[in-house]
Design a protein around this motif. Sequence first.
Motif, PDB file in Angstrom:
ATOM      1  N   ARG A 131     -27.994  11.232   5.857  1.00 42.20           N
ATOM      2  CA  ARG A 131     -27.802  11.756   7.419  1.00 42.20           C
ATOM      3  C   ARG A 131     -27.279  10.852   8.271  1.00 42.20           C
ATOM      4  NH1 ARG A 131     -31.279  11.850  11.712  1.00 42.20           N
ATOM      5  NH2 ARG A 131     -31.001  13.435  13.232  1.00 42.20           N
ATOM      6  N   GLY A 132     -26.283  10.677   8.724  1.00 44.59           N
ATOM      7  CA  GLY A 132     -25.669   9.901   9.822  1.00 44.59           C
ATOM      8  C   GLY A 132     -25.263   8.561   9.286  1.00 44.59           C
ATOM      9  N   LEU A 133     -25.128   8.416   7.922  1.00 44.51           N
ATOM     10  CA  LEU A 133     -24.635   7.093   7.406  1.00 44.51           C
ATOM     11  C   LEU A 133     -24.130   7.202   5.935  1.00 44.51           C
ATOM     12  CD1 LEU A 133     -24.881   4.129   7.474  1.00 44.51           C
ATOM     13  CD2 LEU A 133     -26.994   4.008   6.015  1.00 44.51           C
ATOM     14  N   VAL A 134     -22.883   6.623   6.138  1.00 44.19           N
ATOM     15  CA  VAL A 134     -22.062   6.863   4.845  1.00 44.19           C
ATOM     16  C   VAL A 134     -21.655   5.150   4.490  1.00 44.19           C
ATOM     17  CG1 VAL A 134     -19.849   7.232   3.816  1.00 44.19           C
ATOM     18  CG2 VAL A 134     -20.913   8.806   5.416  1.00 44.19           C
ATOM     19  N   THR A 135     -22.127   4.835   3.255  1.00 40.85           N
ATOM     20  CA  THR A 135     -22.149   3.526   2.935  1.00 40.85           C
ATOM     21  C   THR A 135     -21.014   3.636   1.631  1.00 40.85           C
ATOM     22  OG1 THR A 135     -24.318   2.892   3.391  1.00 40.85           O
ATOM     23  CG2 THR A 135     -23.163   1.446   1.830  1.00 40.85           C
ATOM     24  N   ILE A 136     -19.886   2.796   1.902  1.00 44.85           N
ATOM     25  CA  ILE A 136     -19.032   2.658   0.847  1.00 44.85           C
ATOM     26  C   ILE A 136     -19.223   1.383  -0.048  1.00 44.85           C
ATOM     27  CG2 ILE A 136     -16.559   2.643   0.490  1.00 44.85           C
ATOM     28  CD1 ILE A 136     -16.206   4.230   2.901  1.00 44.85           C
ATOM     29  N   TYR A 137     -19.814   1.261  -1.138  1.00 45.26           N
ATOM     30  CA  TYR A 137     -20.088   0.016  -1.739  1.00 45.26           C
ATOM     31  C   TYR A 137     -18.909  -0.136  -2.632  1.00 45.26           C
ATOM     32  CZ  TYR A 137     -24.902   1.526  -0.875  1.00 45.26           C
ATOM     33  OH  TYR A 137     -25.962   2.152  -0.450  1.00 45.26           O
ATOM     34  N   ILE A 138     -18.355  -1.430  -2.578  1.00 49.57           N
ATOM     35  CA  ILE A 138     -17.066  -2.123  -2.930  1.00 49.57           C
ATOM     36  C   ILE A 138     -17.458  -3.350  -4.028  1.00 49.57           C
ATOM     37  CG2 ILE A 138     -14.996  -3.212  -2.327  1.00 49.57           C
ATOM     38  CD1 ILE A 138     -15.872  -2.520   0.788  1.00 49.57           C
ATOM     39  N   ASP A 139     -16.653  -2.897  -5.115  1.00 48.83           N
ATOM     40  CA  ASP A 139     -16.548  -4.189  -6.208  1.00 48.83           C
ATOM     41  C   ASP A 139     -15.903  -5.374  -5.570  1.00 48.83           C
ATOM     42  OD1 ASP A 139     -15.898  -5.803  -7.977  1.00 48.83           O
ATOM     43  OD2 ASP A 139     -15.125  -4.504  -9.591  1.00 48.83           O
ATOM     44  N   PRO A 140     -16.768  -6.629  -5.438  1.00 48.72           N
ATOM     45  CA  PRO A 140     -16.101  -7.616  -4.831  1.00 48.72           C
ATOM     46  C   PRO A 140     -15.151  -8.197  -5.495  1.00 48.72           C
ATOM     47  CG  PRO A 140     -18.198  -8.061  -5.513  1.00 48.72           C
ATOM     48  CD  PRO A 140     -18.286  -6.697  -5.810  1.00 48.72           C
ATOM     49  N   SER A 141     -14.667  -7.878  -6.871  1.00 45.77           N
ATOM     50  CA  SER A 141     -13.707  -8.494  -7.373  1.00 45.77           C
ATOM     51  C   SER A 141     -12.205  -7.876  -7.022  1.00 45.77           C
ATOM     52  CB  SER A 141     -13.617  -8.624  -9.045  1.00 45.77           C
ATOM     53  OG  SER A 141     -13.669  -7.191  -9.282  1.00 45.77           O
ATOM     54  N   LEU A 142     -12.410  -6.630  -6.322  1.00 44.78           N
ATOM     55  CA  LEU A 142     -10.986  -5.948  -5.911  1.00 44.78           C
ATOM     56  C   LEU A 142     -10.127  -6.912  -5.014  1.00 44.78           C
ATOM     57  CD1 LEU A 142     -12.428  -2.499  -5.466  1.00 44.78           C
ATOM     58  CD2 LEU A 142     -11.130  -3.099  -7.332  1.00 44.78           C
ATOM     59  N   ASP A 143      -8.976  -6.483  -4.762  1.00 50.08           N
ATOM     60  CA  ASP A 143      -8.099  -7.069  -3.901  1.00 50.08           C
ATOM     61  C   ASP A 143      -7.936  -5.818  -2.758  1.00 50.08           C
ATOM     62  OD1 ASP A 143      -6.023  -5.542  -5.076  1.00 50.08           O
ATOM     63  OD2 ASP A 143      -5.264  -7.325  -5.884  1.00 50.08           O
ATOM     64  N   VAL A 144      -7.022  -6.188  -1.746  1.00 49.93           N
ATOM     65  CA  VAL A 144      -6.894  -5.342  -0.677  1.00 49.93           C
ATOM     66  C   VAL A 144      -6.225  -4.168  -1.196  1.00 49.93           C
ATOM     67  CG1 VAL A 144      -5.593  -4.876   1.502  1.00 49.93           C
ATOM     68  CG2 VAL A 144      -7.059  -6.801   1.051  1.00 49.93           C
ATOM     69  N   ASP A 145      -5.052  -4.336  -2.082  1.00 49.99           N
ATOM     70  CA  ASP A 145      -4.272  -3.317  -2.700  1.00 49.99           C
ATOM     71  C   ASP A 145      -5.162  -2.443  -3.649  1.00 49.99           C
ATOM     72  OD1 ASP A 145      -1.571  -3.751  -1.873  1.00 49.99           O
ATOM     73  OD2 ASP A 145      -1.754  -5.710  -3.178  1.00 49.99           O
ATOM     74  N   ARG A 146      -5.772  -2.850  -4.453  1.00 52.29           N
ATOM     75  CA  ARG A 146      -6.762  -1.969  -5.373  1.00 52.29           C
ATOM     76  C   ARG A 146      -7.703  -1.311  -4.372  1.00 52.29           C
ATOM     77  NH1 ARG A 146      -8.023  -6.356  -9.338  1.00 52.29           N
ATOM     78  NH2 ARG A 146      -9.942  -5.166  -9.722  1.00 52.29           N
ATOM     79  N   PHE A 147      -8.545  -2.060  -3.560  1.00 59.89           N
ATOM     80  CA  PHE A 147      -9.530  -1.112  -2.665  1.00 59.89           C
ATOM     81  C   PHE A 147      -8.766  -0.197  -2.061  1.00 59.89           C
ATOM     82  CE2 PHE A 147     -10.881  -0.894   1.718  1.00 59.89           C
ATOM     83  CZ  PHE A 147     -12.158  -0.460   1.452  1.00 59.89           C
ATOM     84  N   ALA A 148      -7.632  -0.444  -1.417  1.00 61.16           N
ATOM     85  CA  ALA A 148      -6.926   0.792  -0.537  1.00 61.16           C
ATOM     86  C   ALA A 148      -6.722   1.888  -1.483  1.00 61.16           C
ATOM     87  CB  ALA A 148      -5.589   0.520   0.077  1.00 61.16           C
ATOM     88  N   ALA A 149      -6.347   1.872  -2.792  1.00 55.68           N
ATOM     89  CA  ALA A 149      -6.282   3.130  -3.606  1.00 55.68           C
ATOM     90  C   ALA A 149      -7.523   3.575  -4.230  1.00 55.68           C
ATOM     91  CB  ALA A 149      -5.169   2.553  -4.702  1.00 55.68           C
ATOM     92  N   ALA A 150      -8.612   2.618  -4.428  1.00 56.69           N
ATOM     93  CA  ALA A 150      -9.755   3.316  -4.872  1.00 56.69           C
ATOM     94  C   ALA A 150     -10.566   4.037  -3.661  1.00 56.69           C
ATOM     95  CB  ALA A 150     -10.624   2.064  -5.388  1.00 56.69           C
TER      96      ALA A 150
END
Length: 147
Positions: A95-114
């Motif tokens: 409720r009221g919060l979305v958390t997007i957990y990210i693999d720190p080994s990604l780069d910007v390109d792979r993050f954008a796609a994922a």
Amino acid sequence: MLDVTYKAVDDLPGGKLVDIHEDRGRLRIRLAADQPFAAVIRELNIQVERLLDSGTWYQWWNGEIISCATPDRPLRIRYVFRDWVTDAVVIGEDRGLVTIYIDPSLDVDRFAAAVTEAIRGALDGGQWFQLYAGEIIGHSPDSMSQV
């Protein structure tokens, strides 16, 4: 119908790390592919908070409409790195919060796609809508209405 797309680009002007463009039913989030990933995510958190503070995005949570003005839990999205996430992003929604957990080994390109793929899955839940020029836009094609 809502559409949110993240894209890694090399042409953001003036050293910008994040550029968000909002239109009717759409968010286009461009991320600086040539900058450090952690810096891009820090700026993404700032820019998404500004977007939500504009009061055009809402969450439908158990019969309640959550906005940036909800007193006890204003609408927020947070992007955070977590070692337990592998080669992807994981979305946690409350409720009221979305958390997007990210693999720190990604780069910007792979993050954008994922994150684009993950967000599309989250939107399929039908809990998000946008108020754009007096029109309420949800995720299904027939969810549009005038206010």
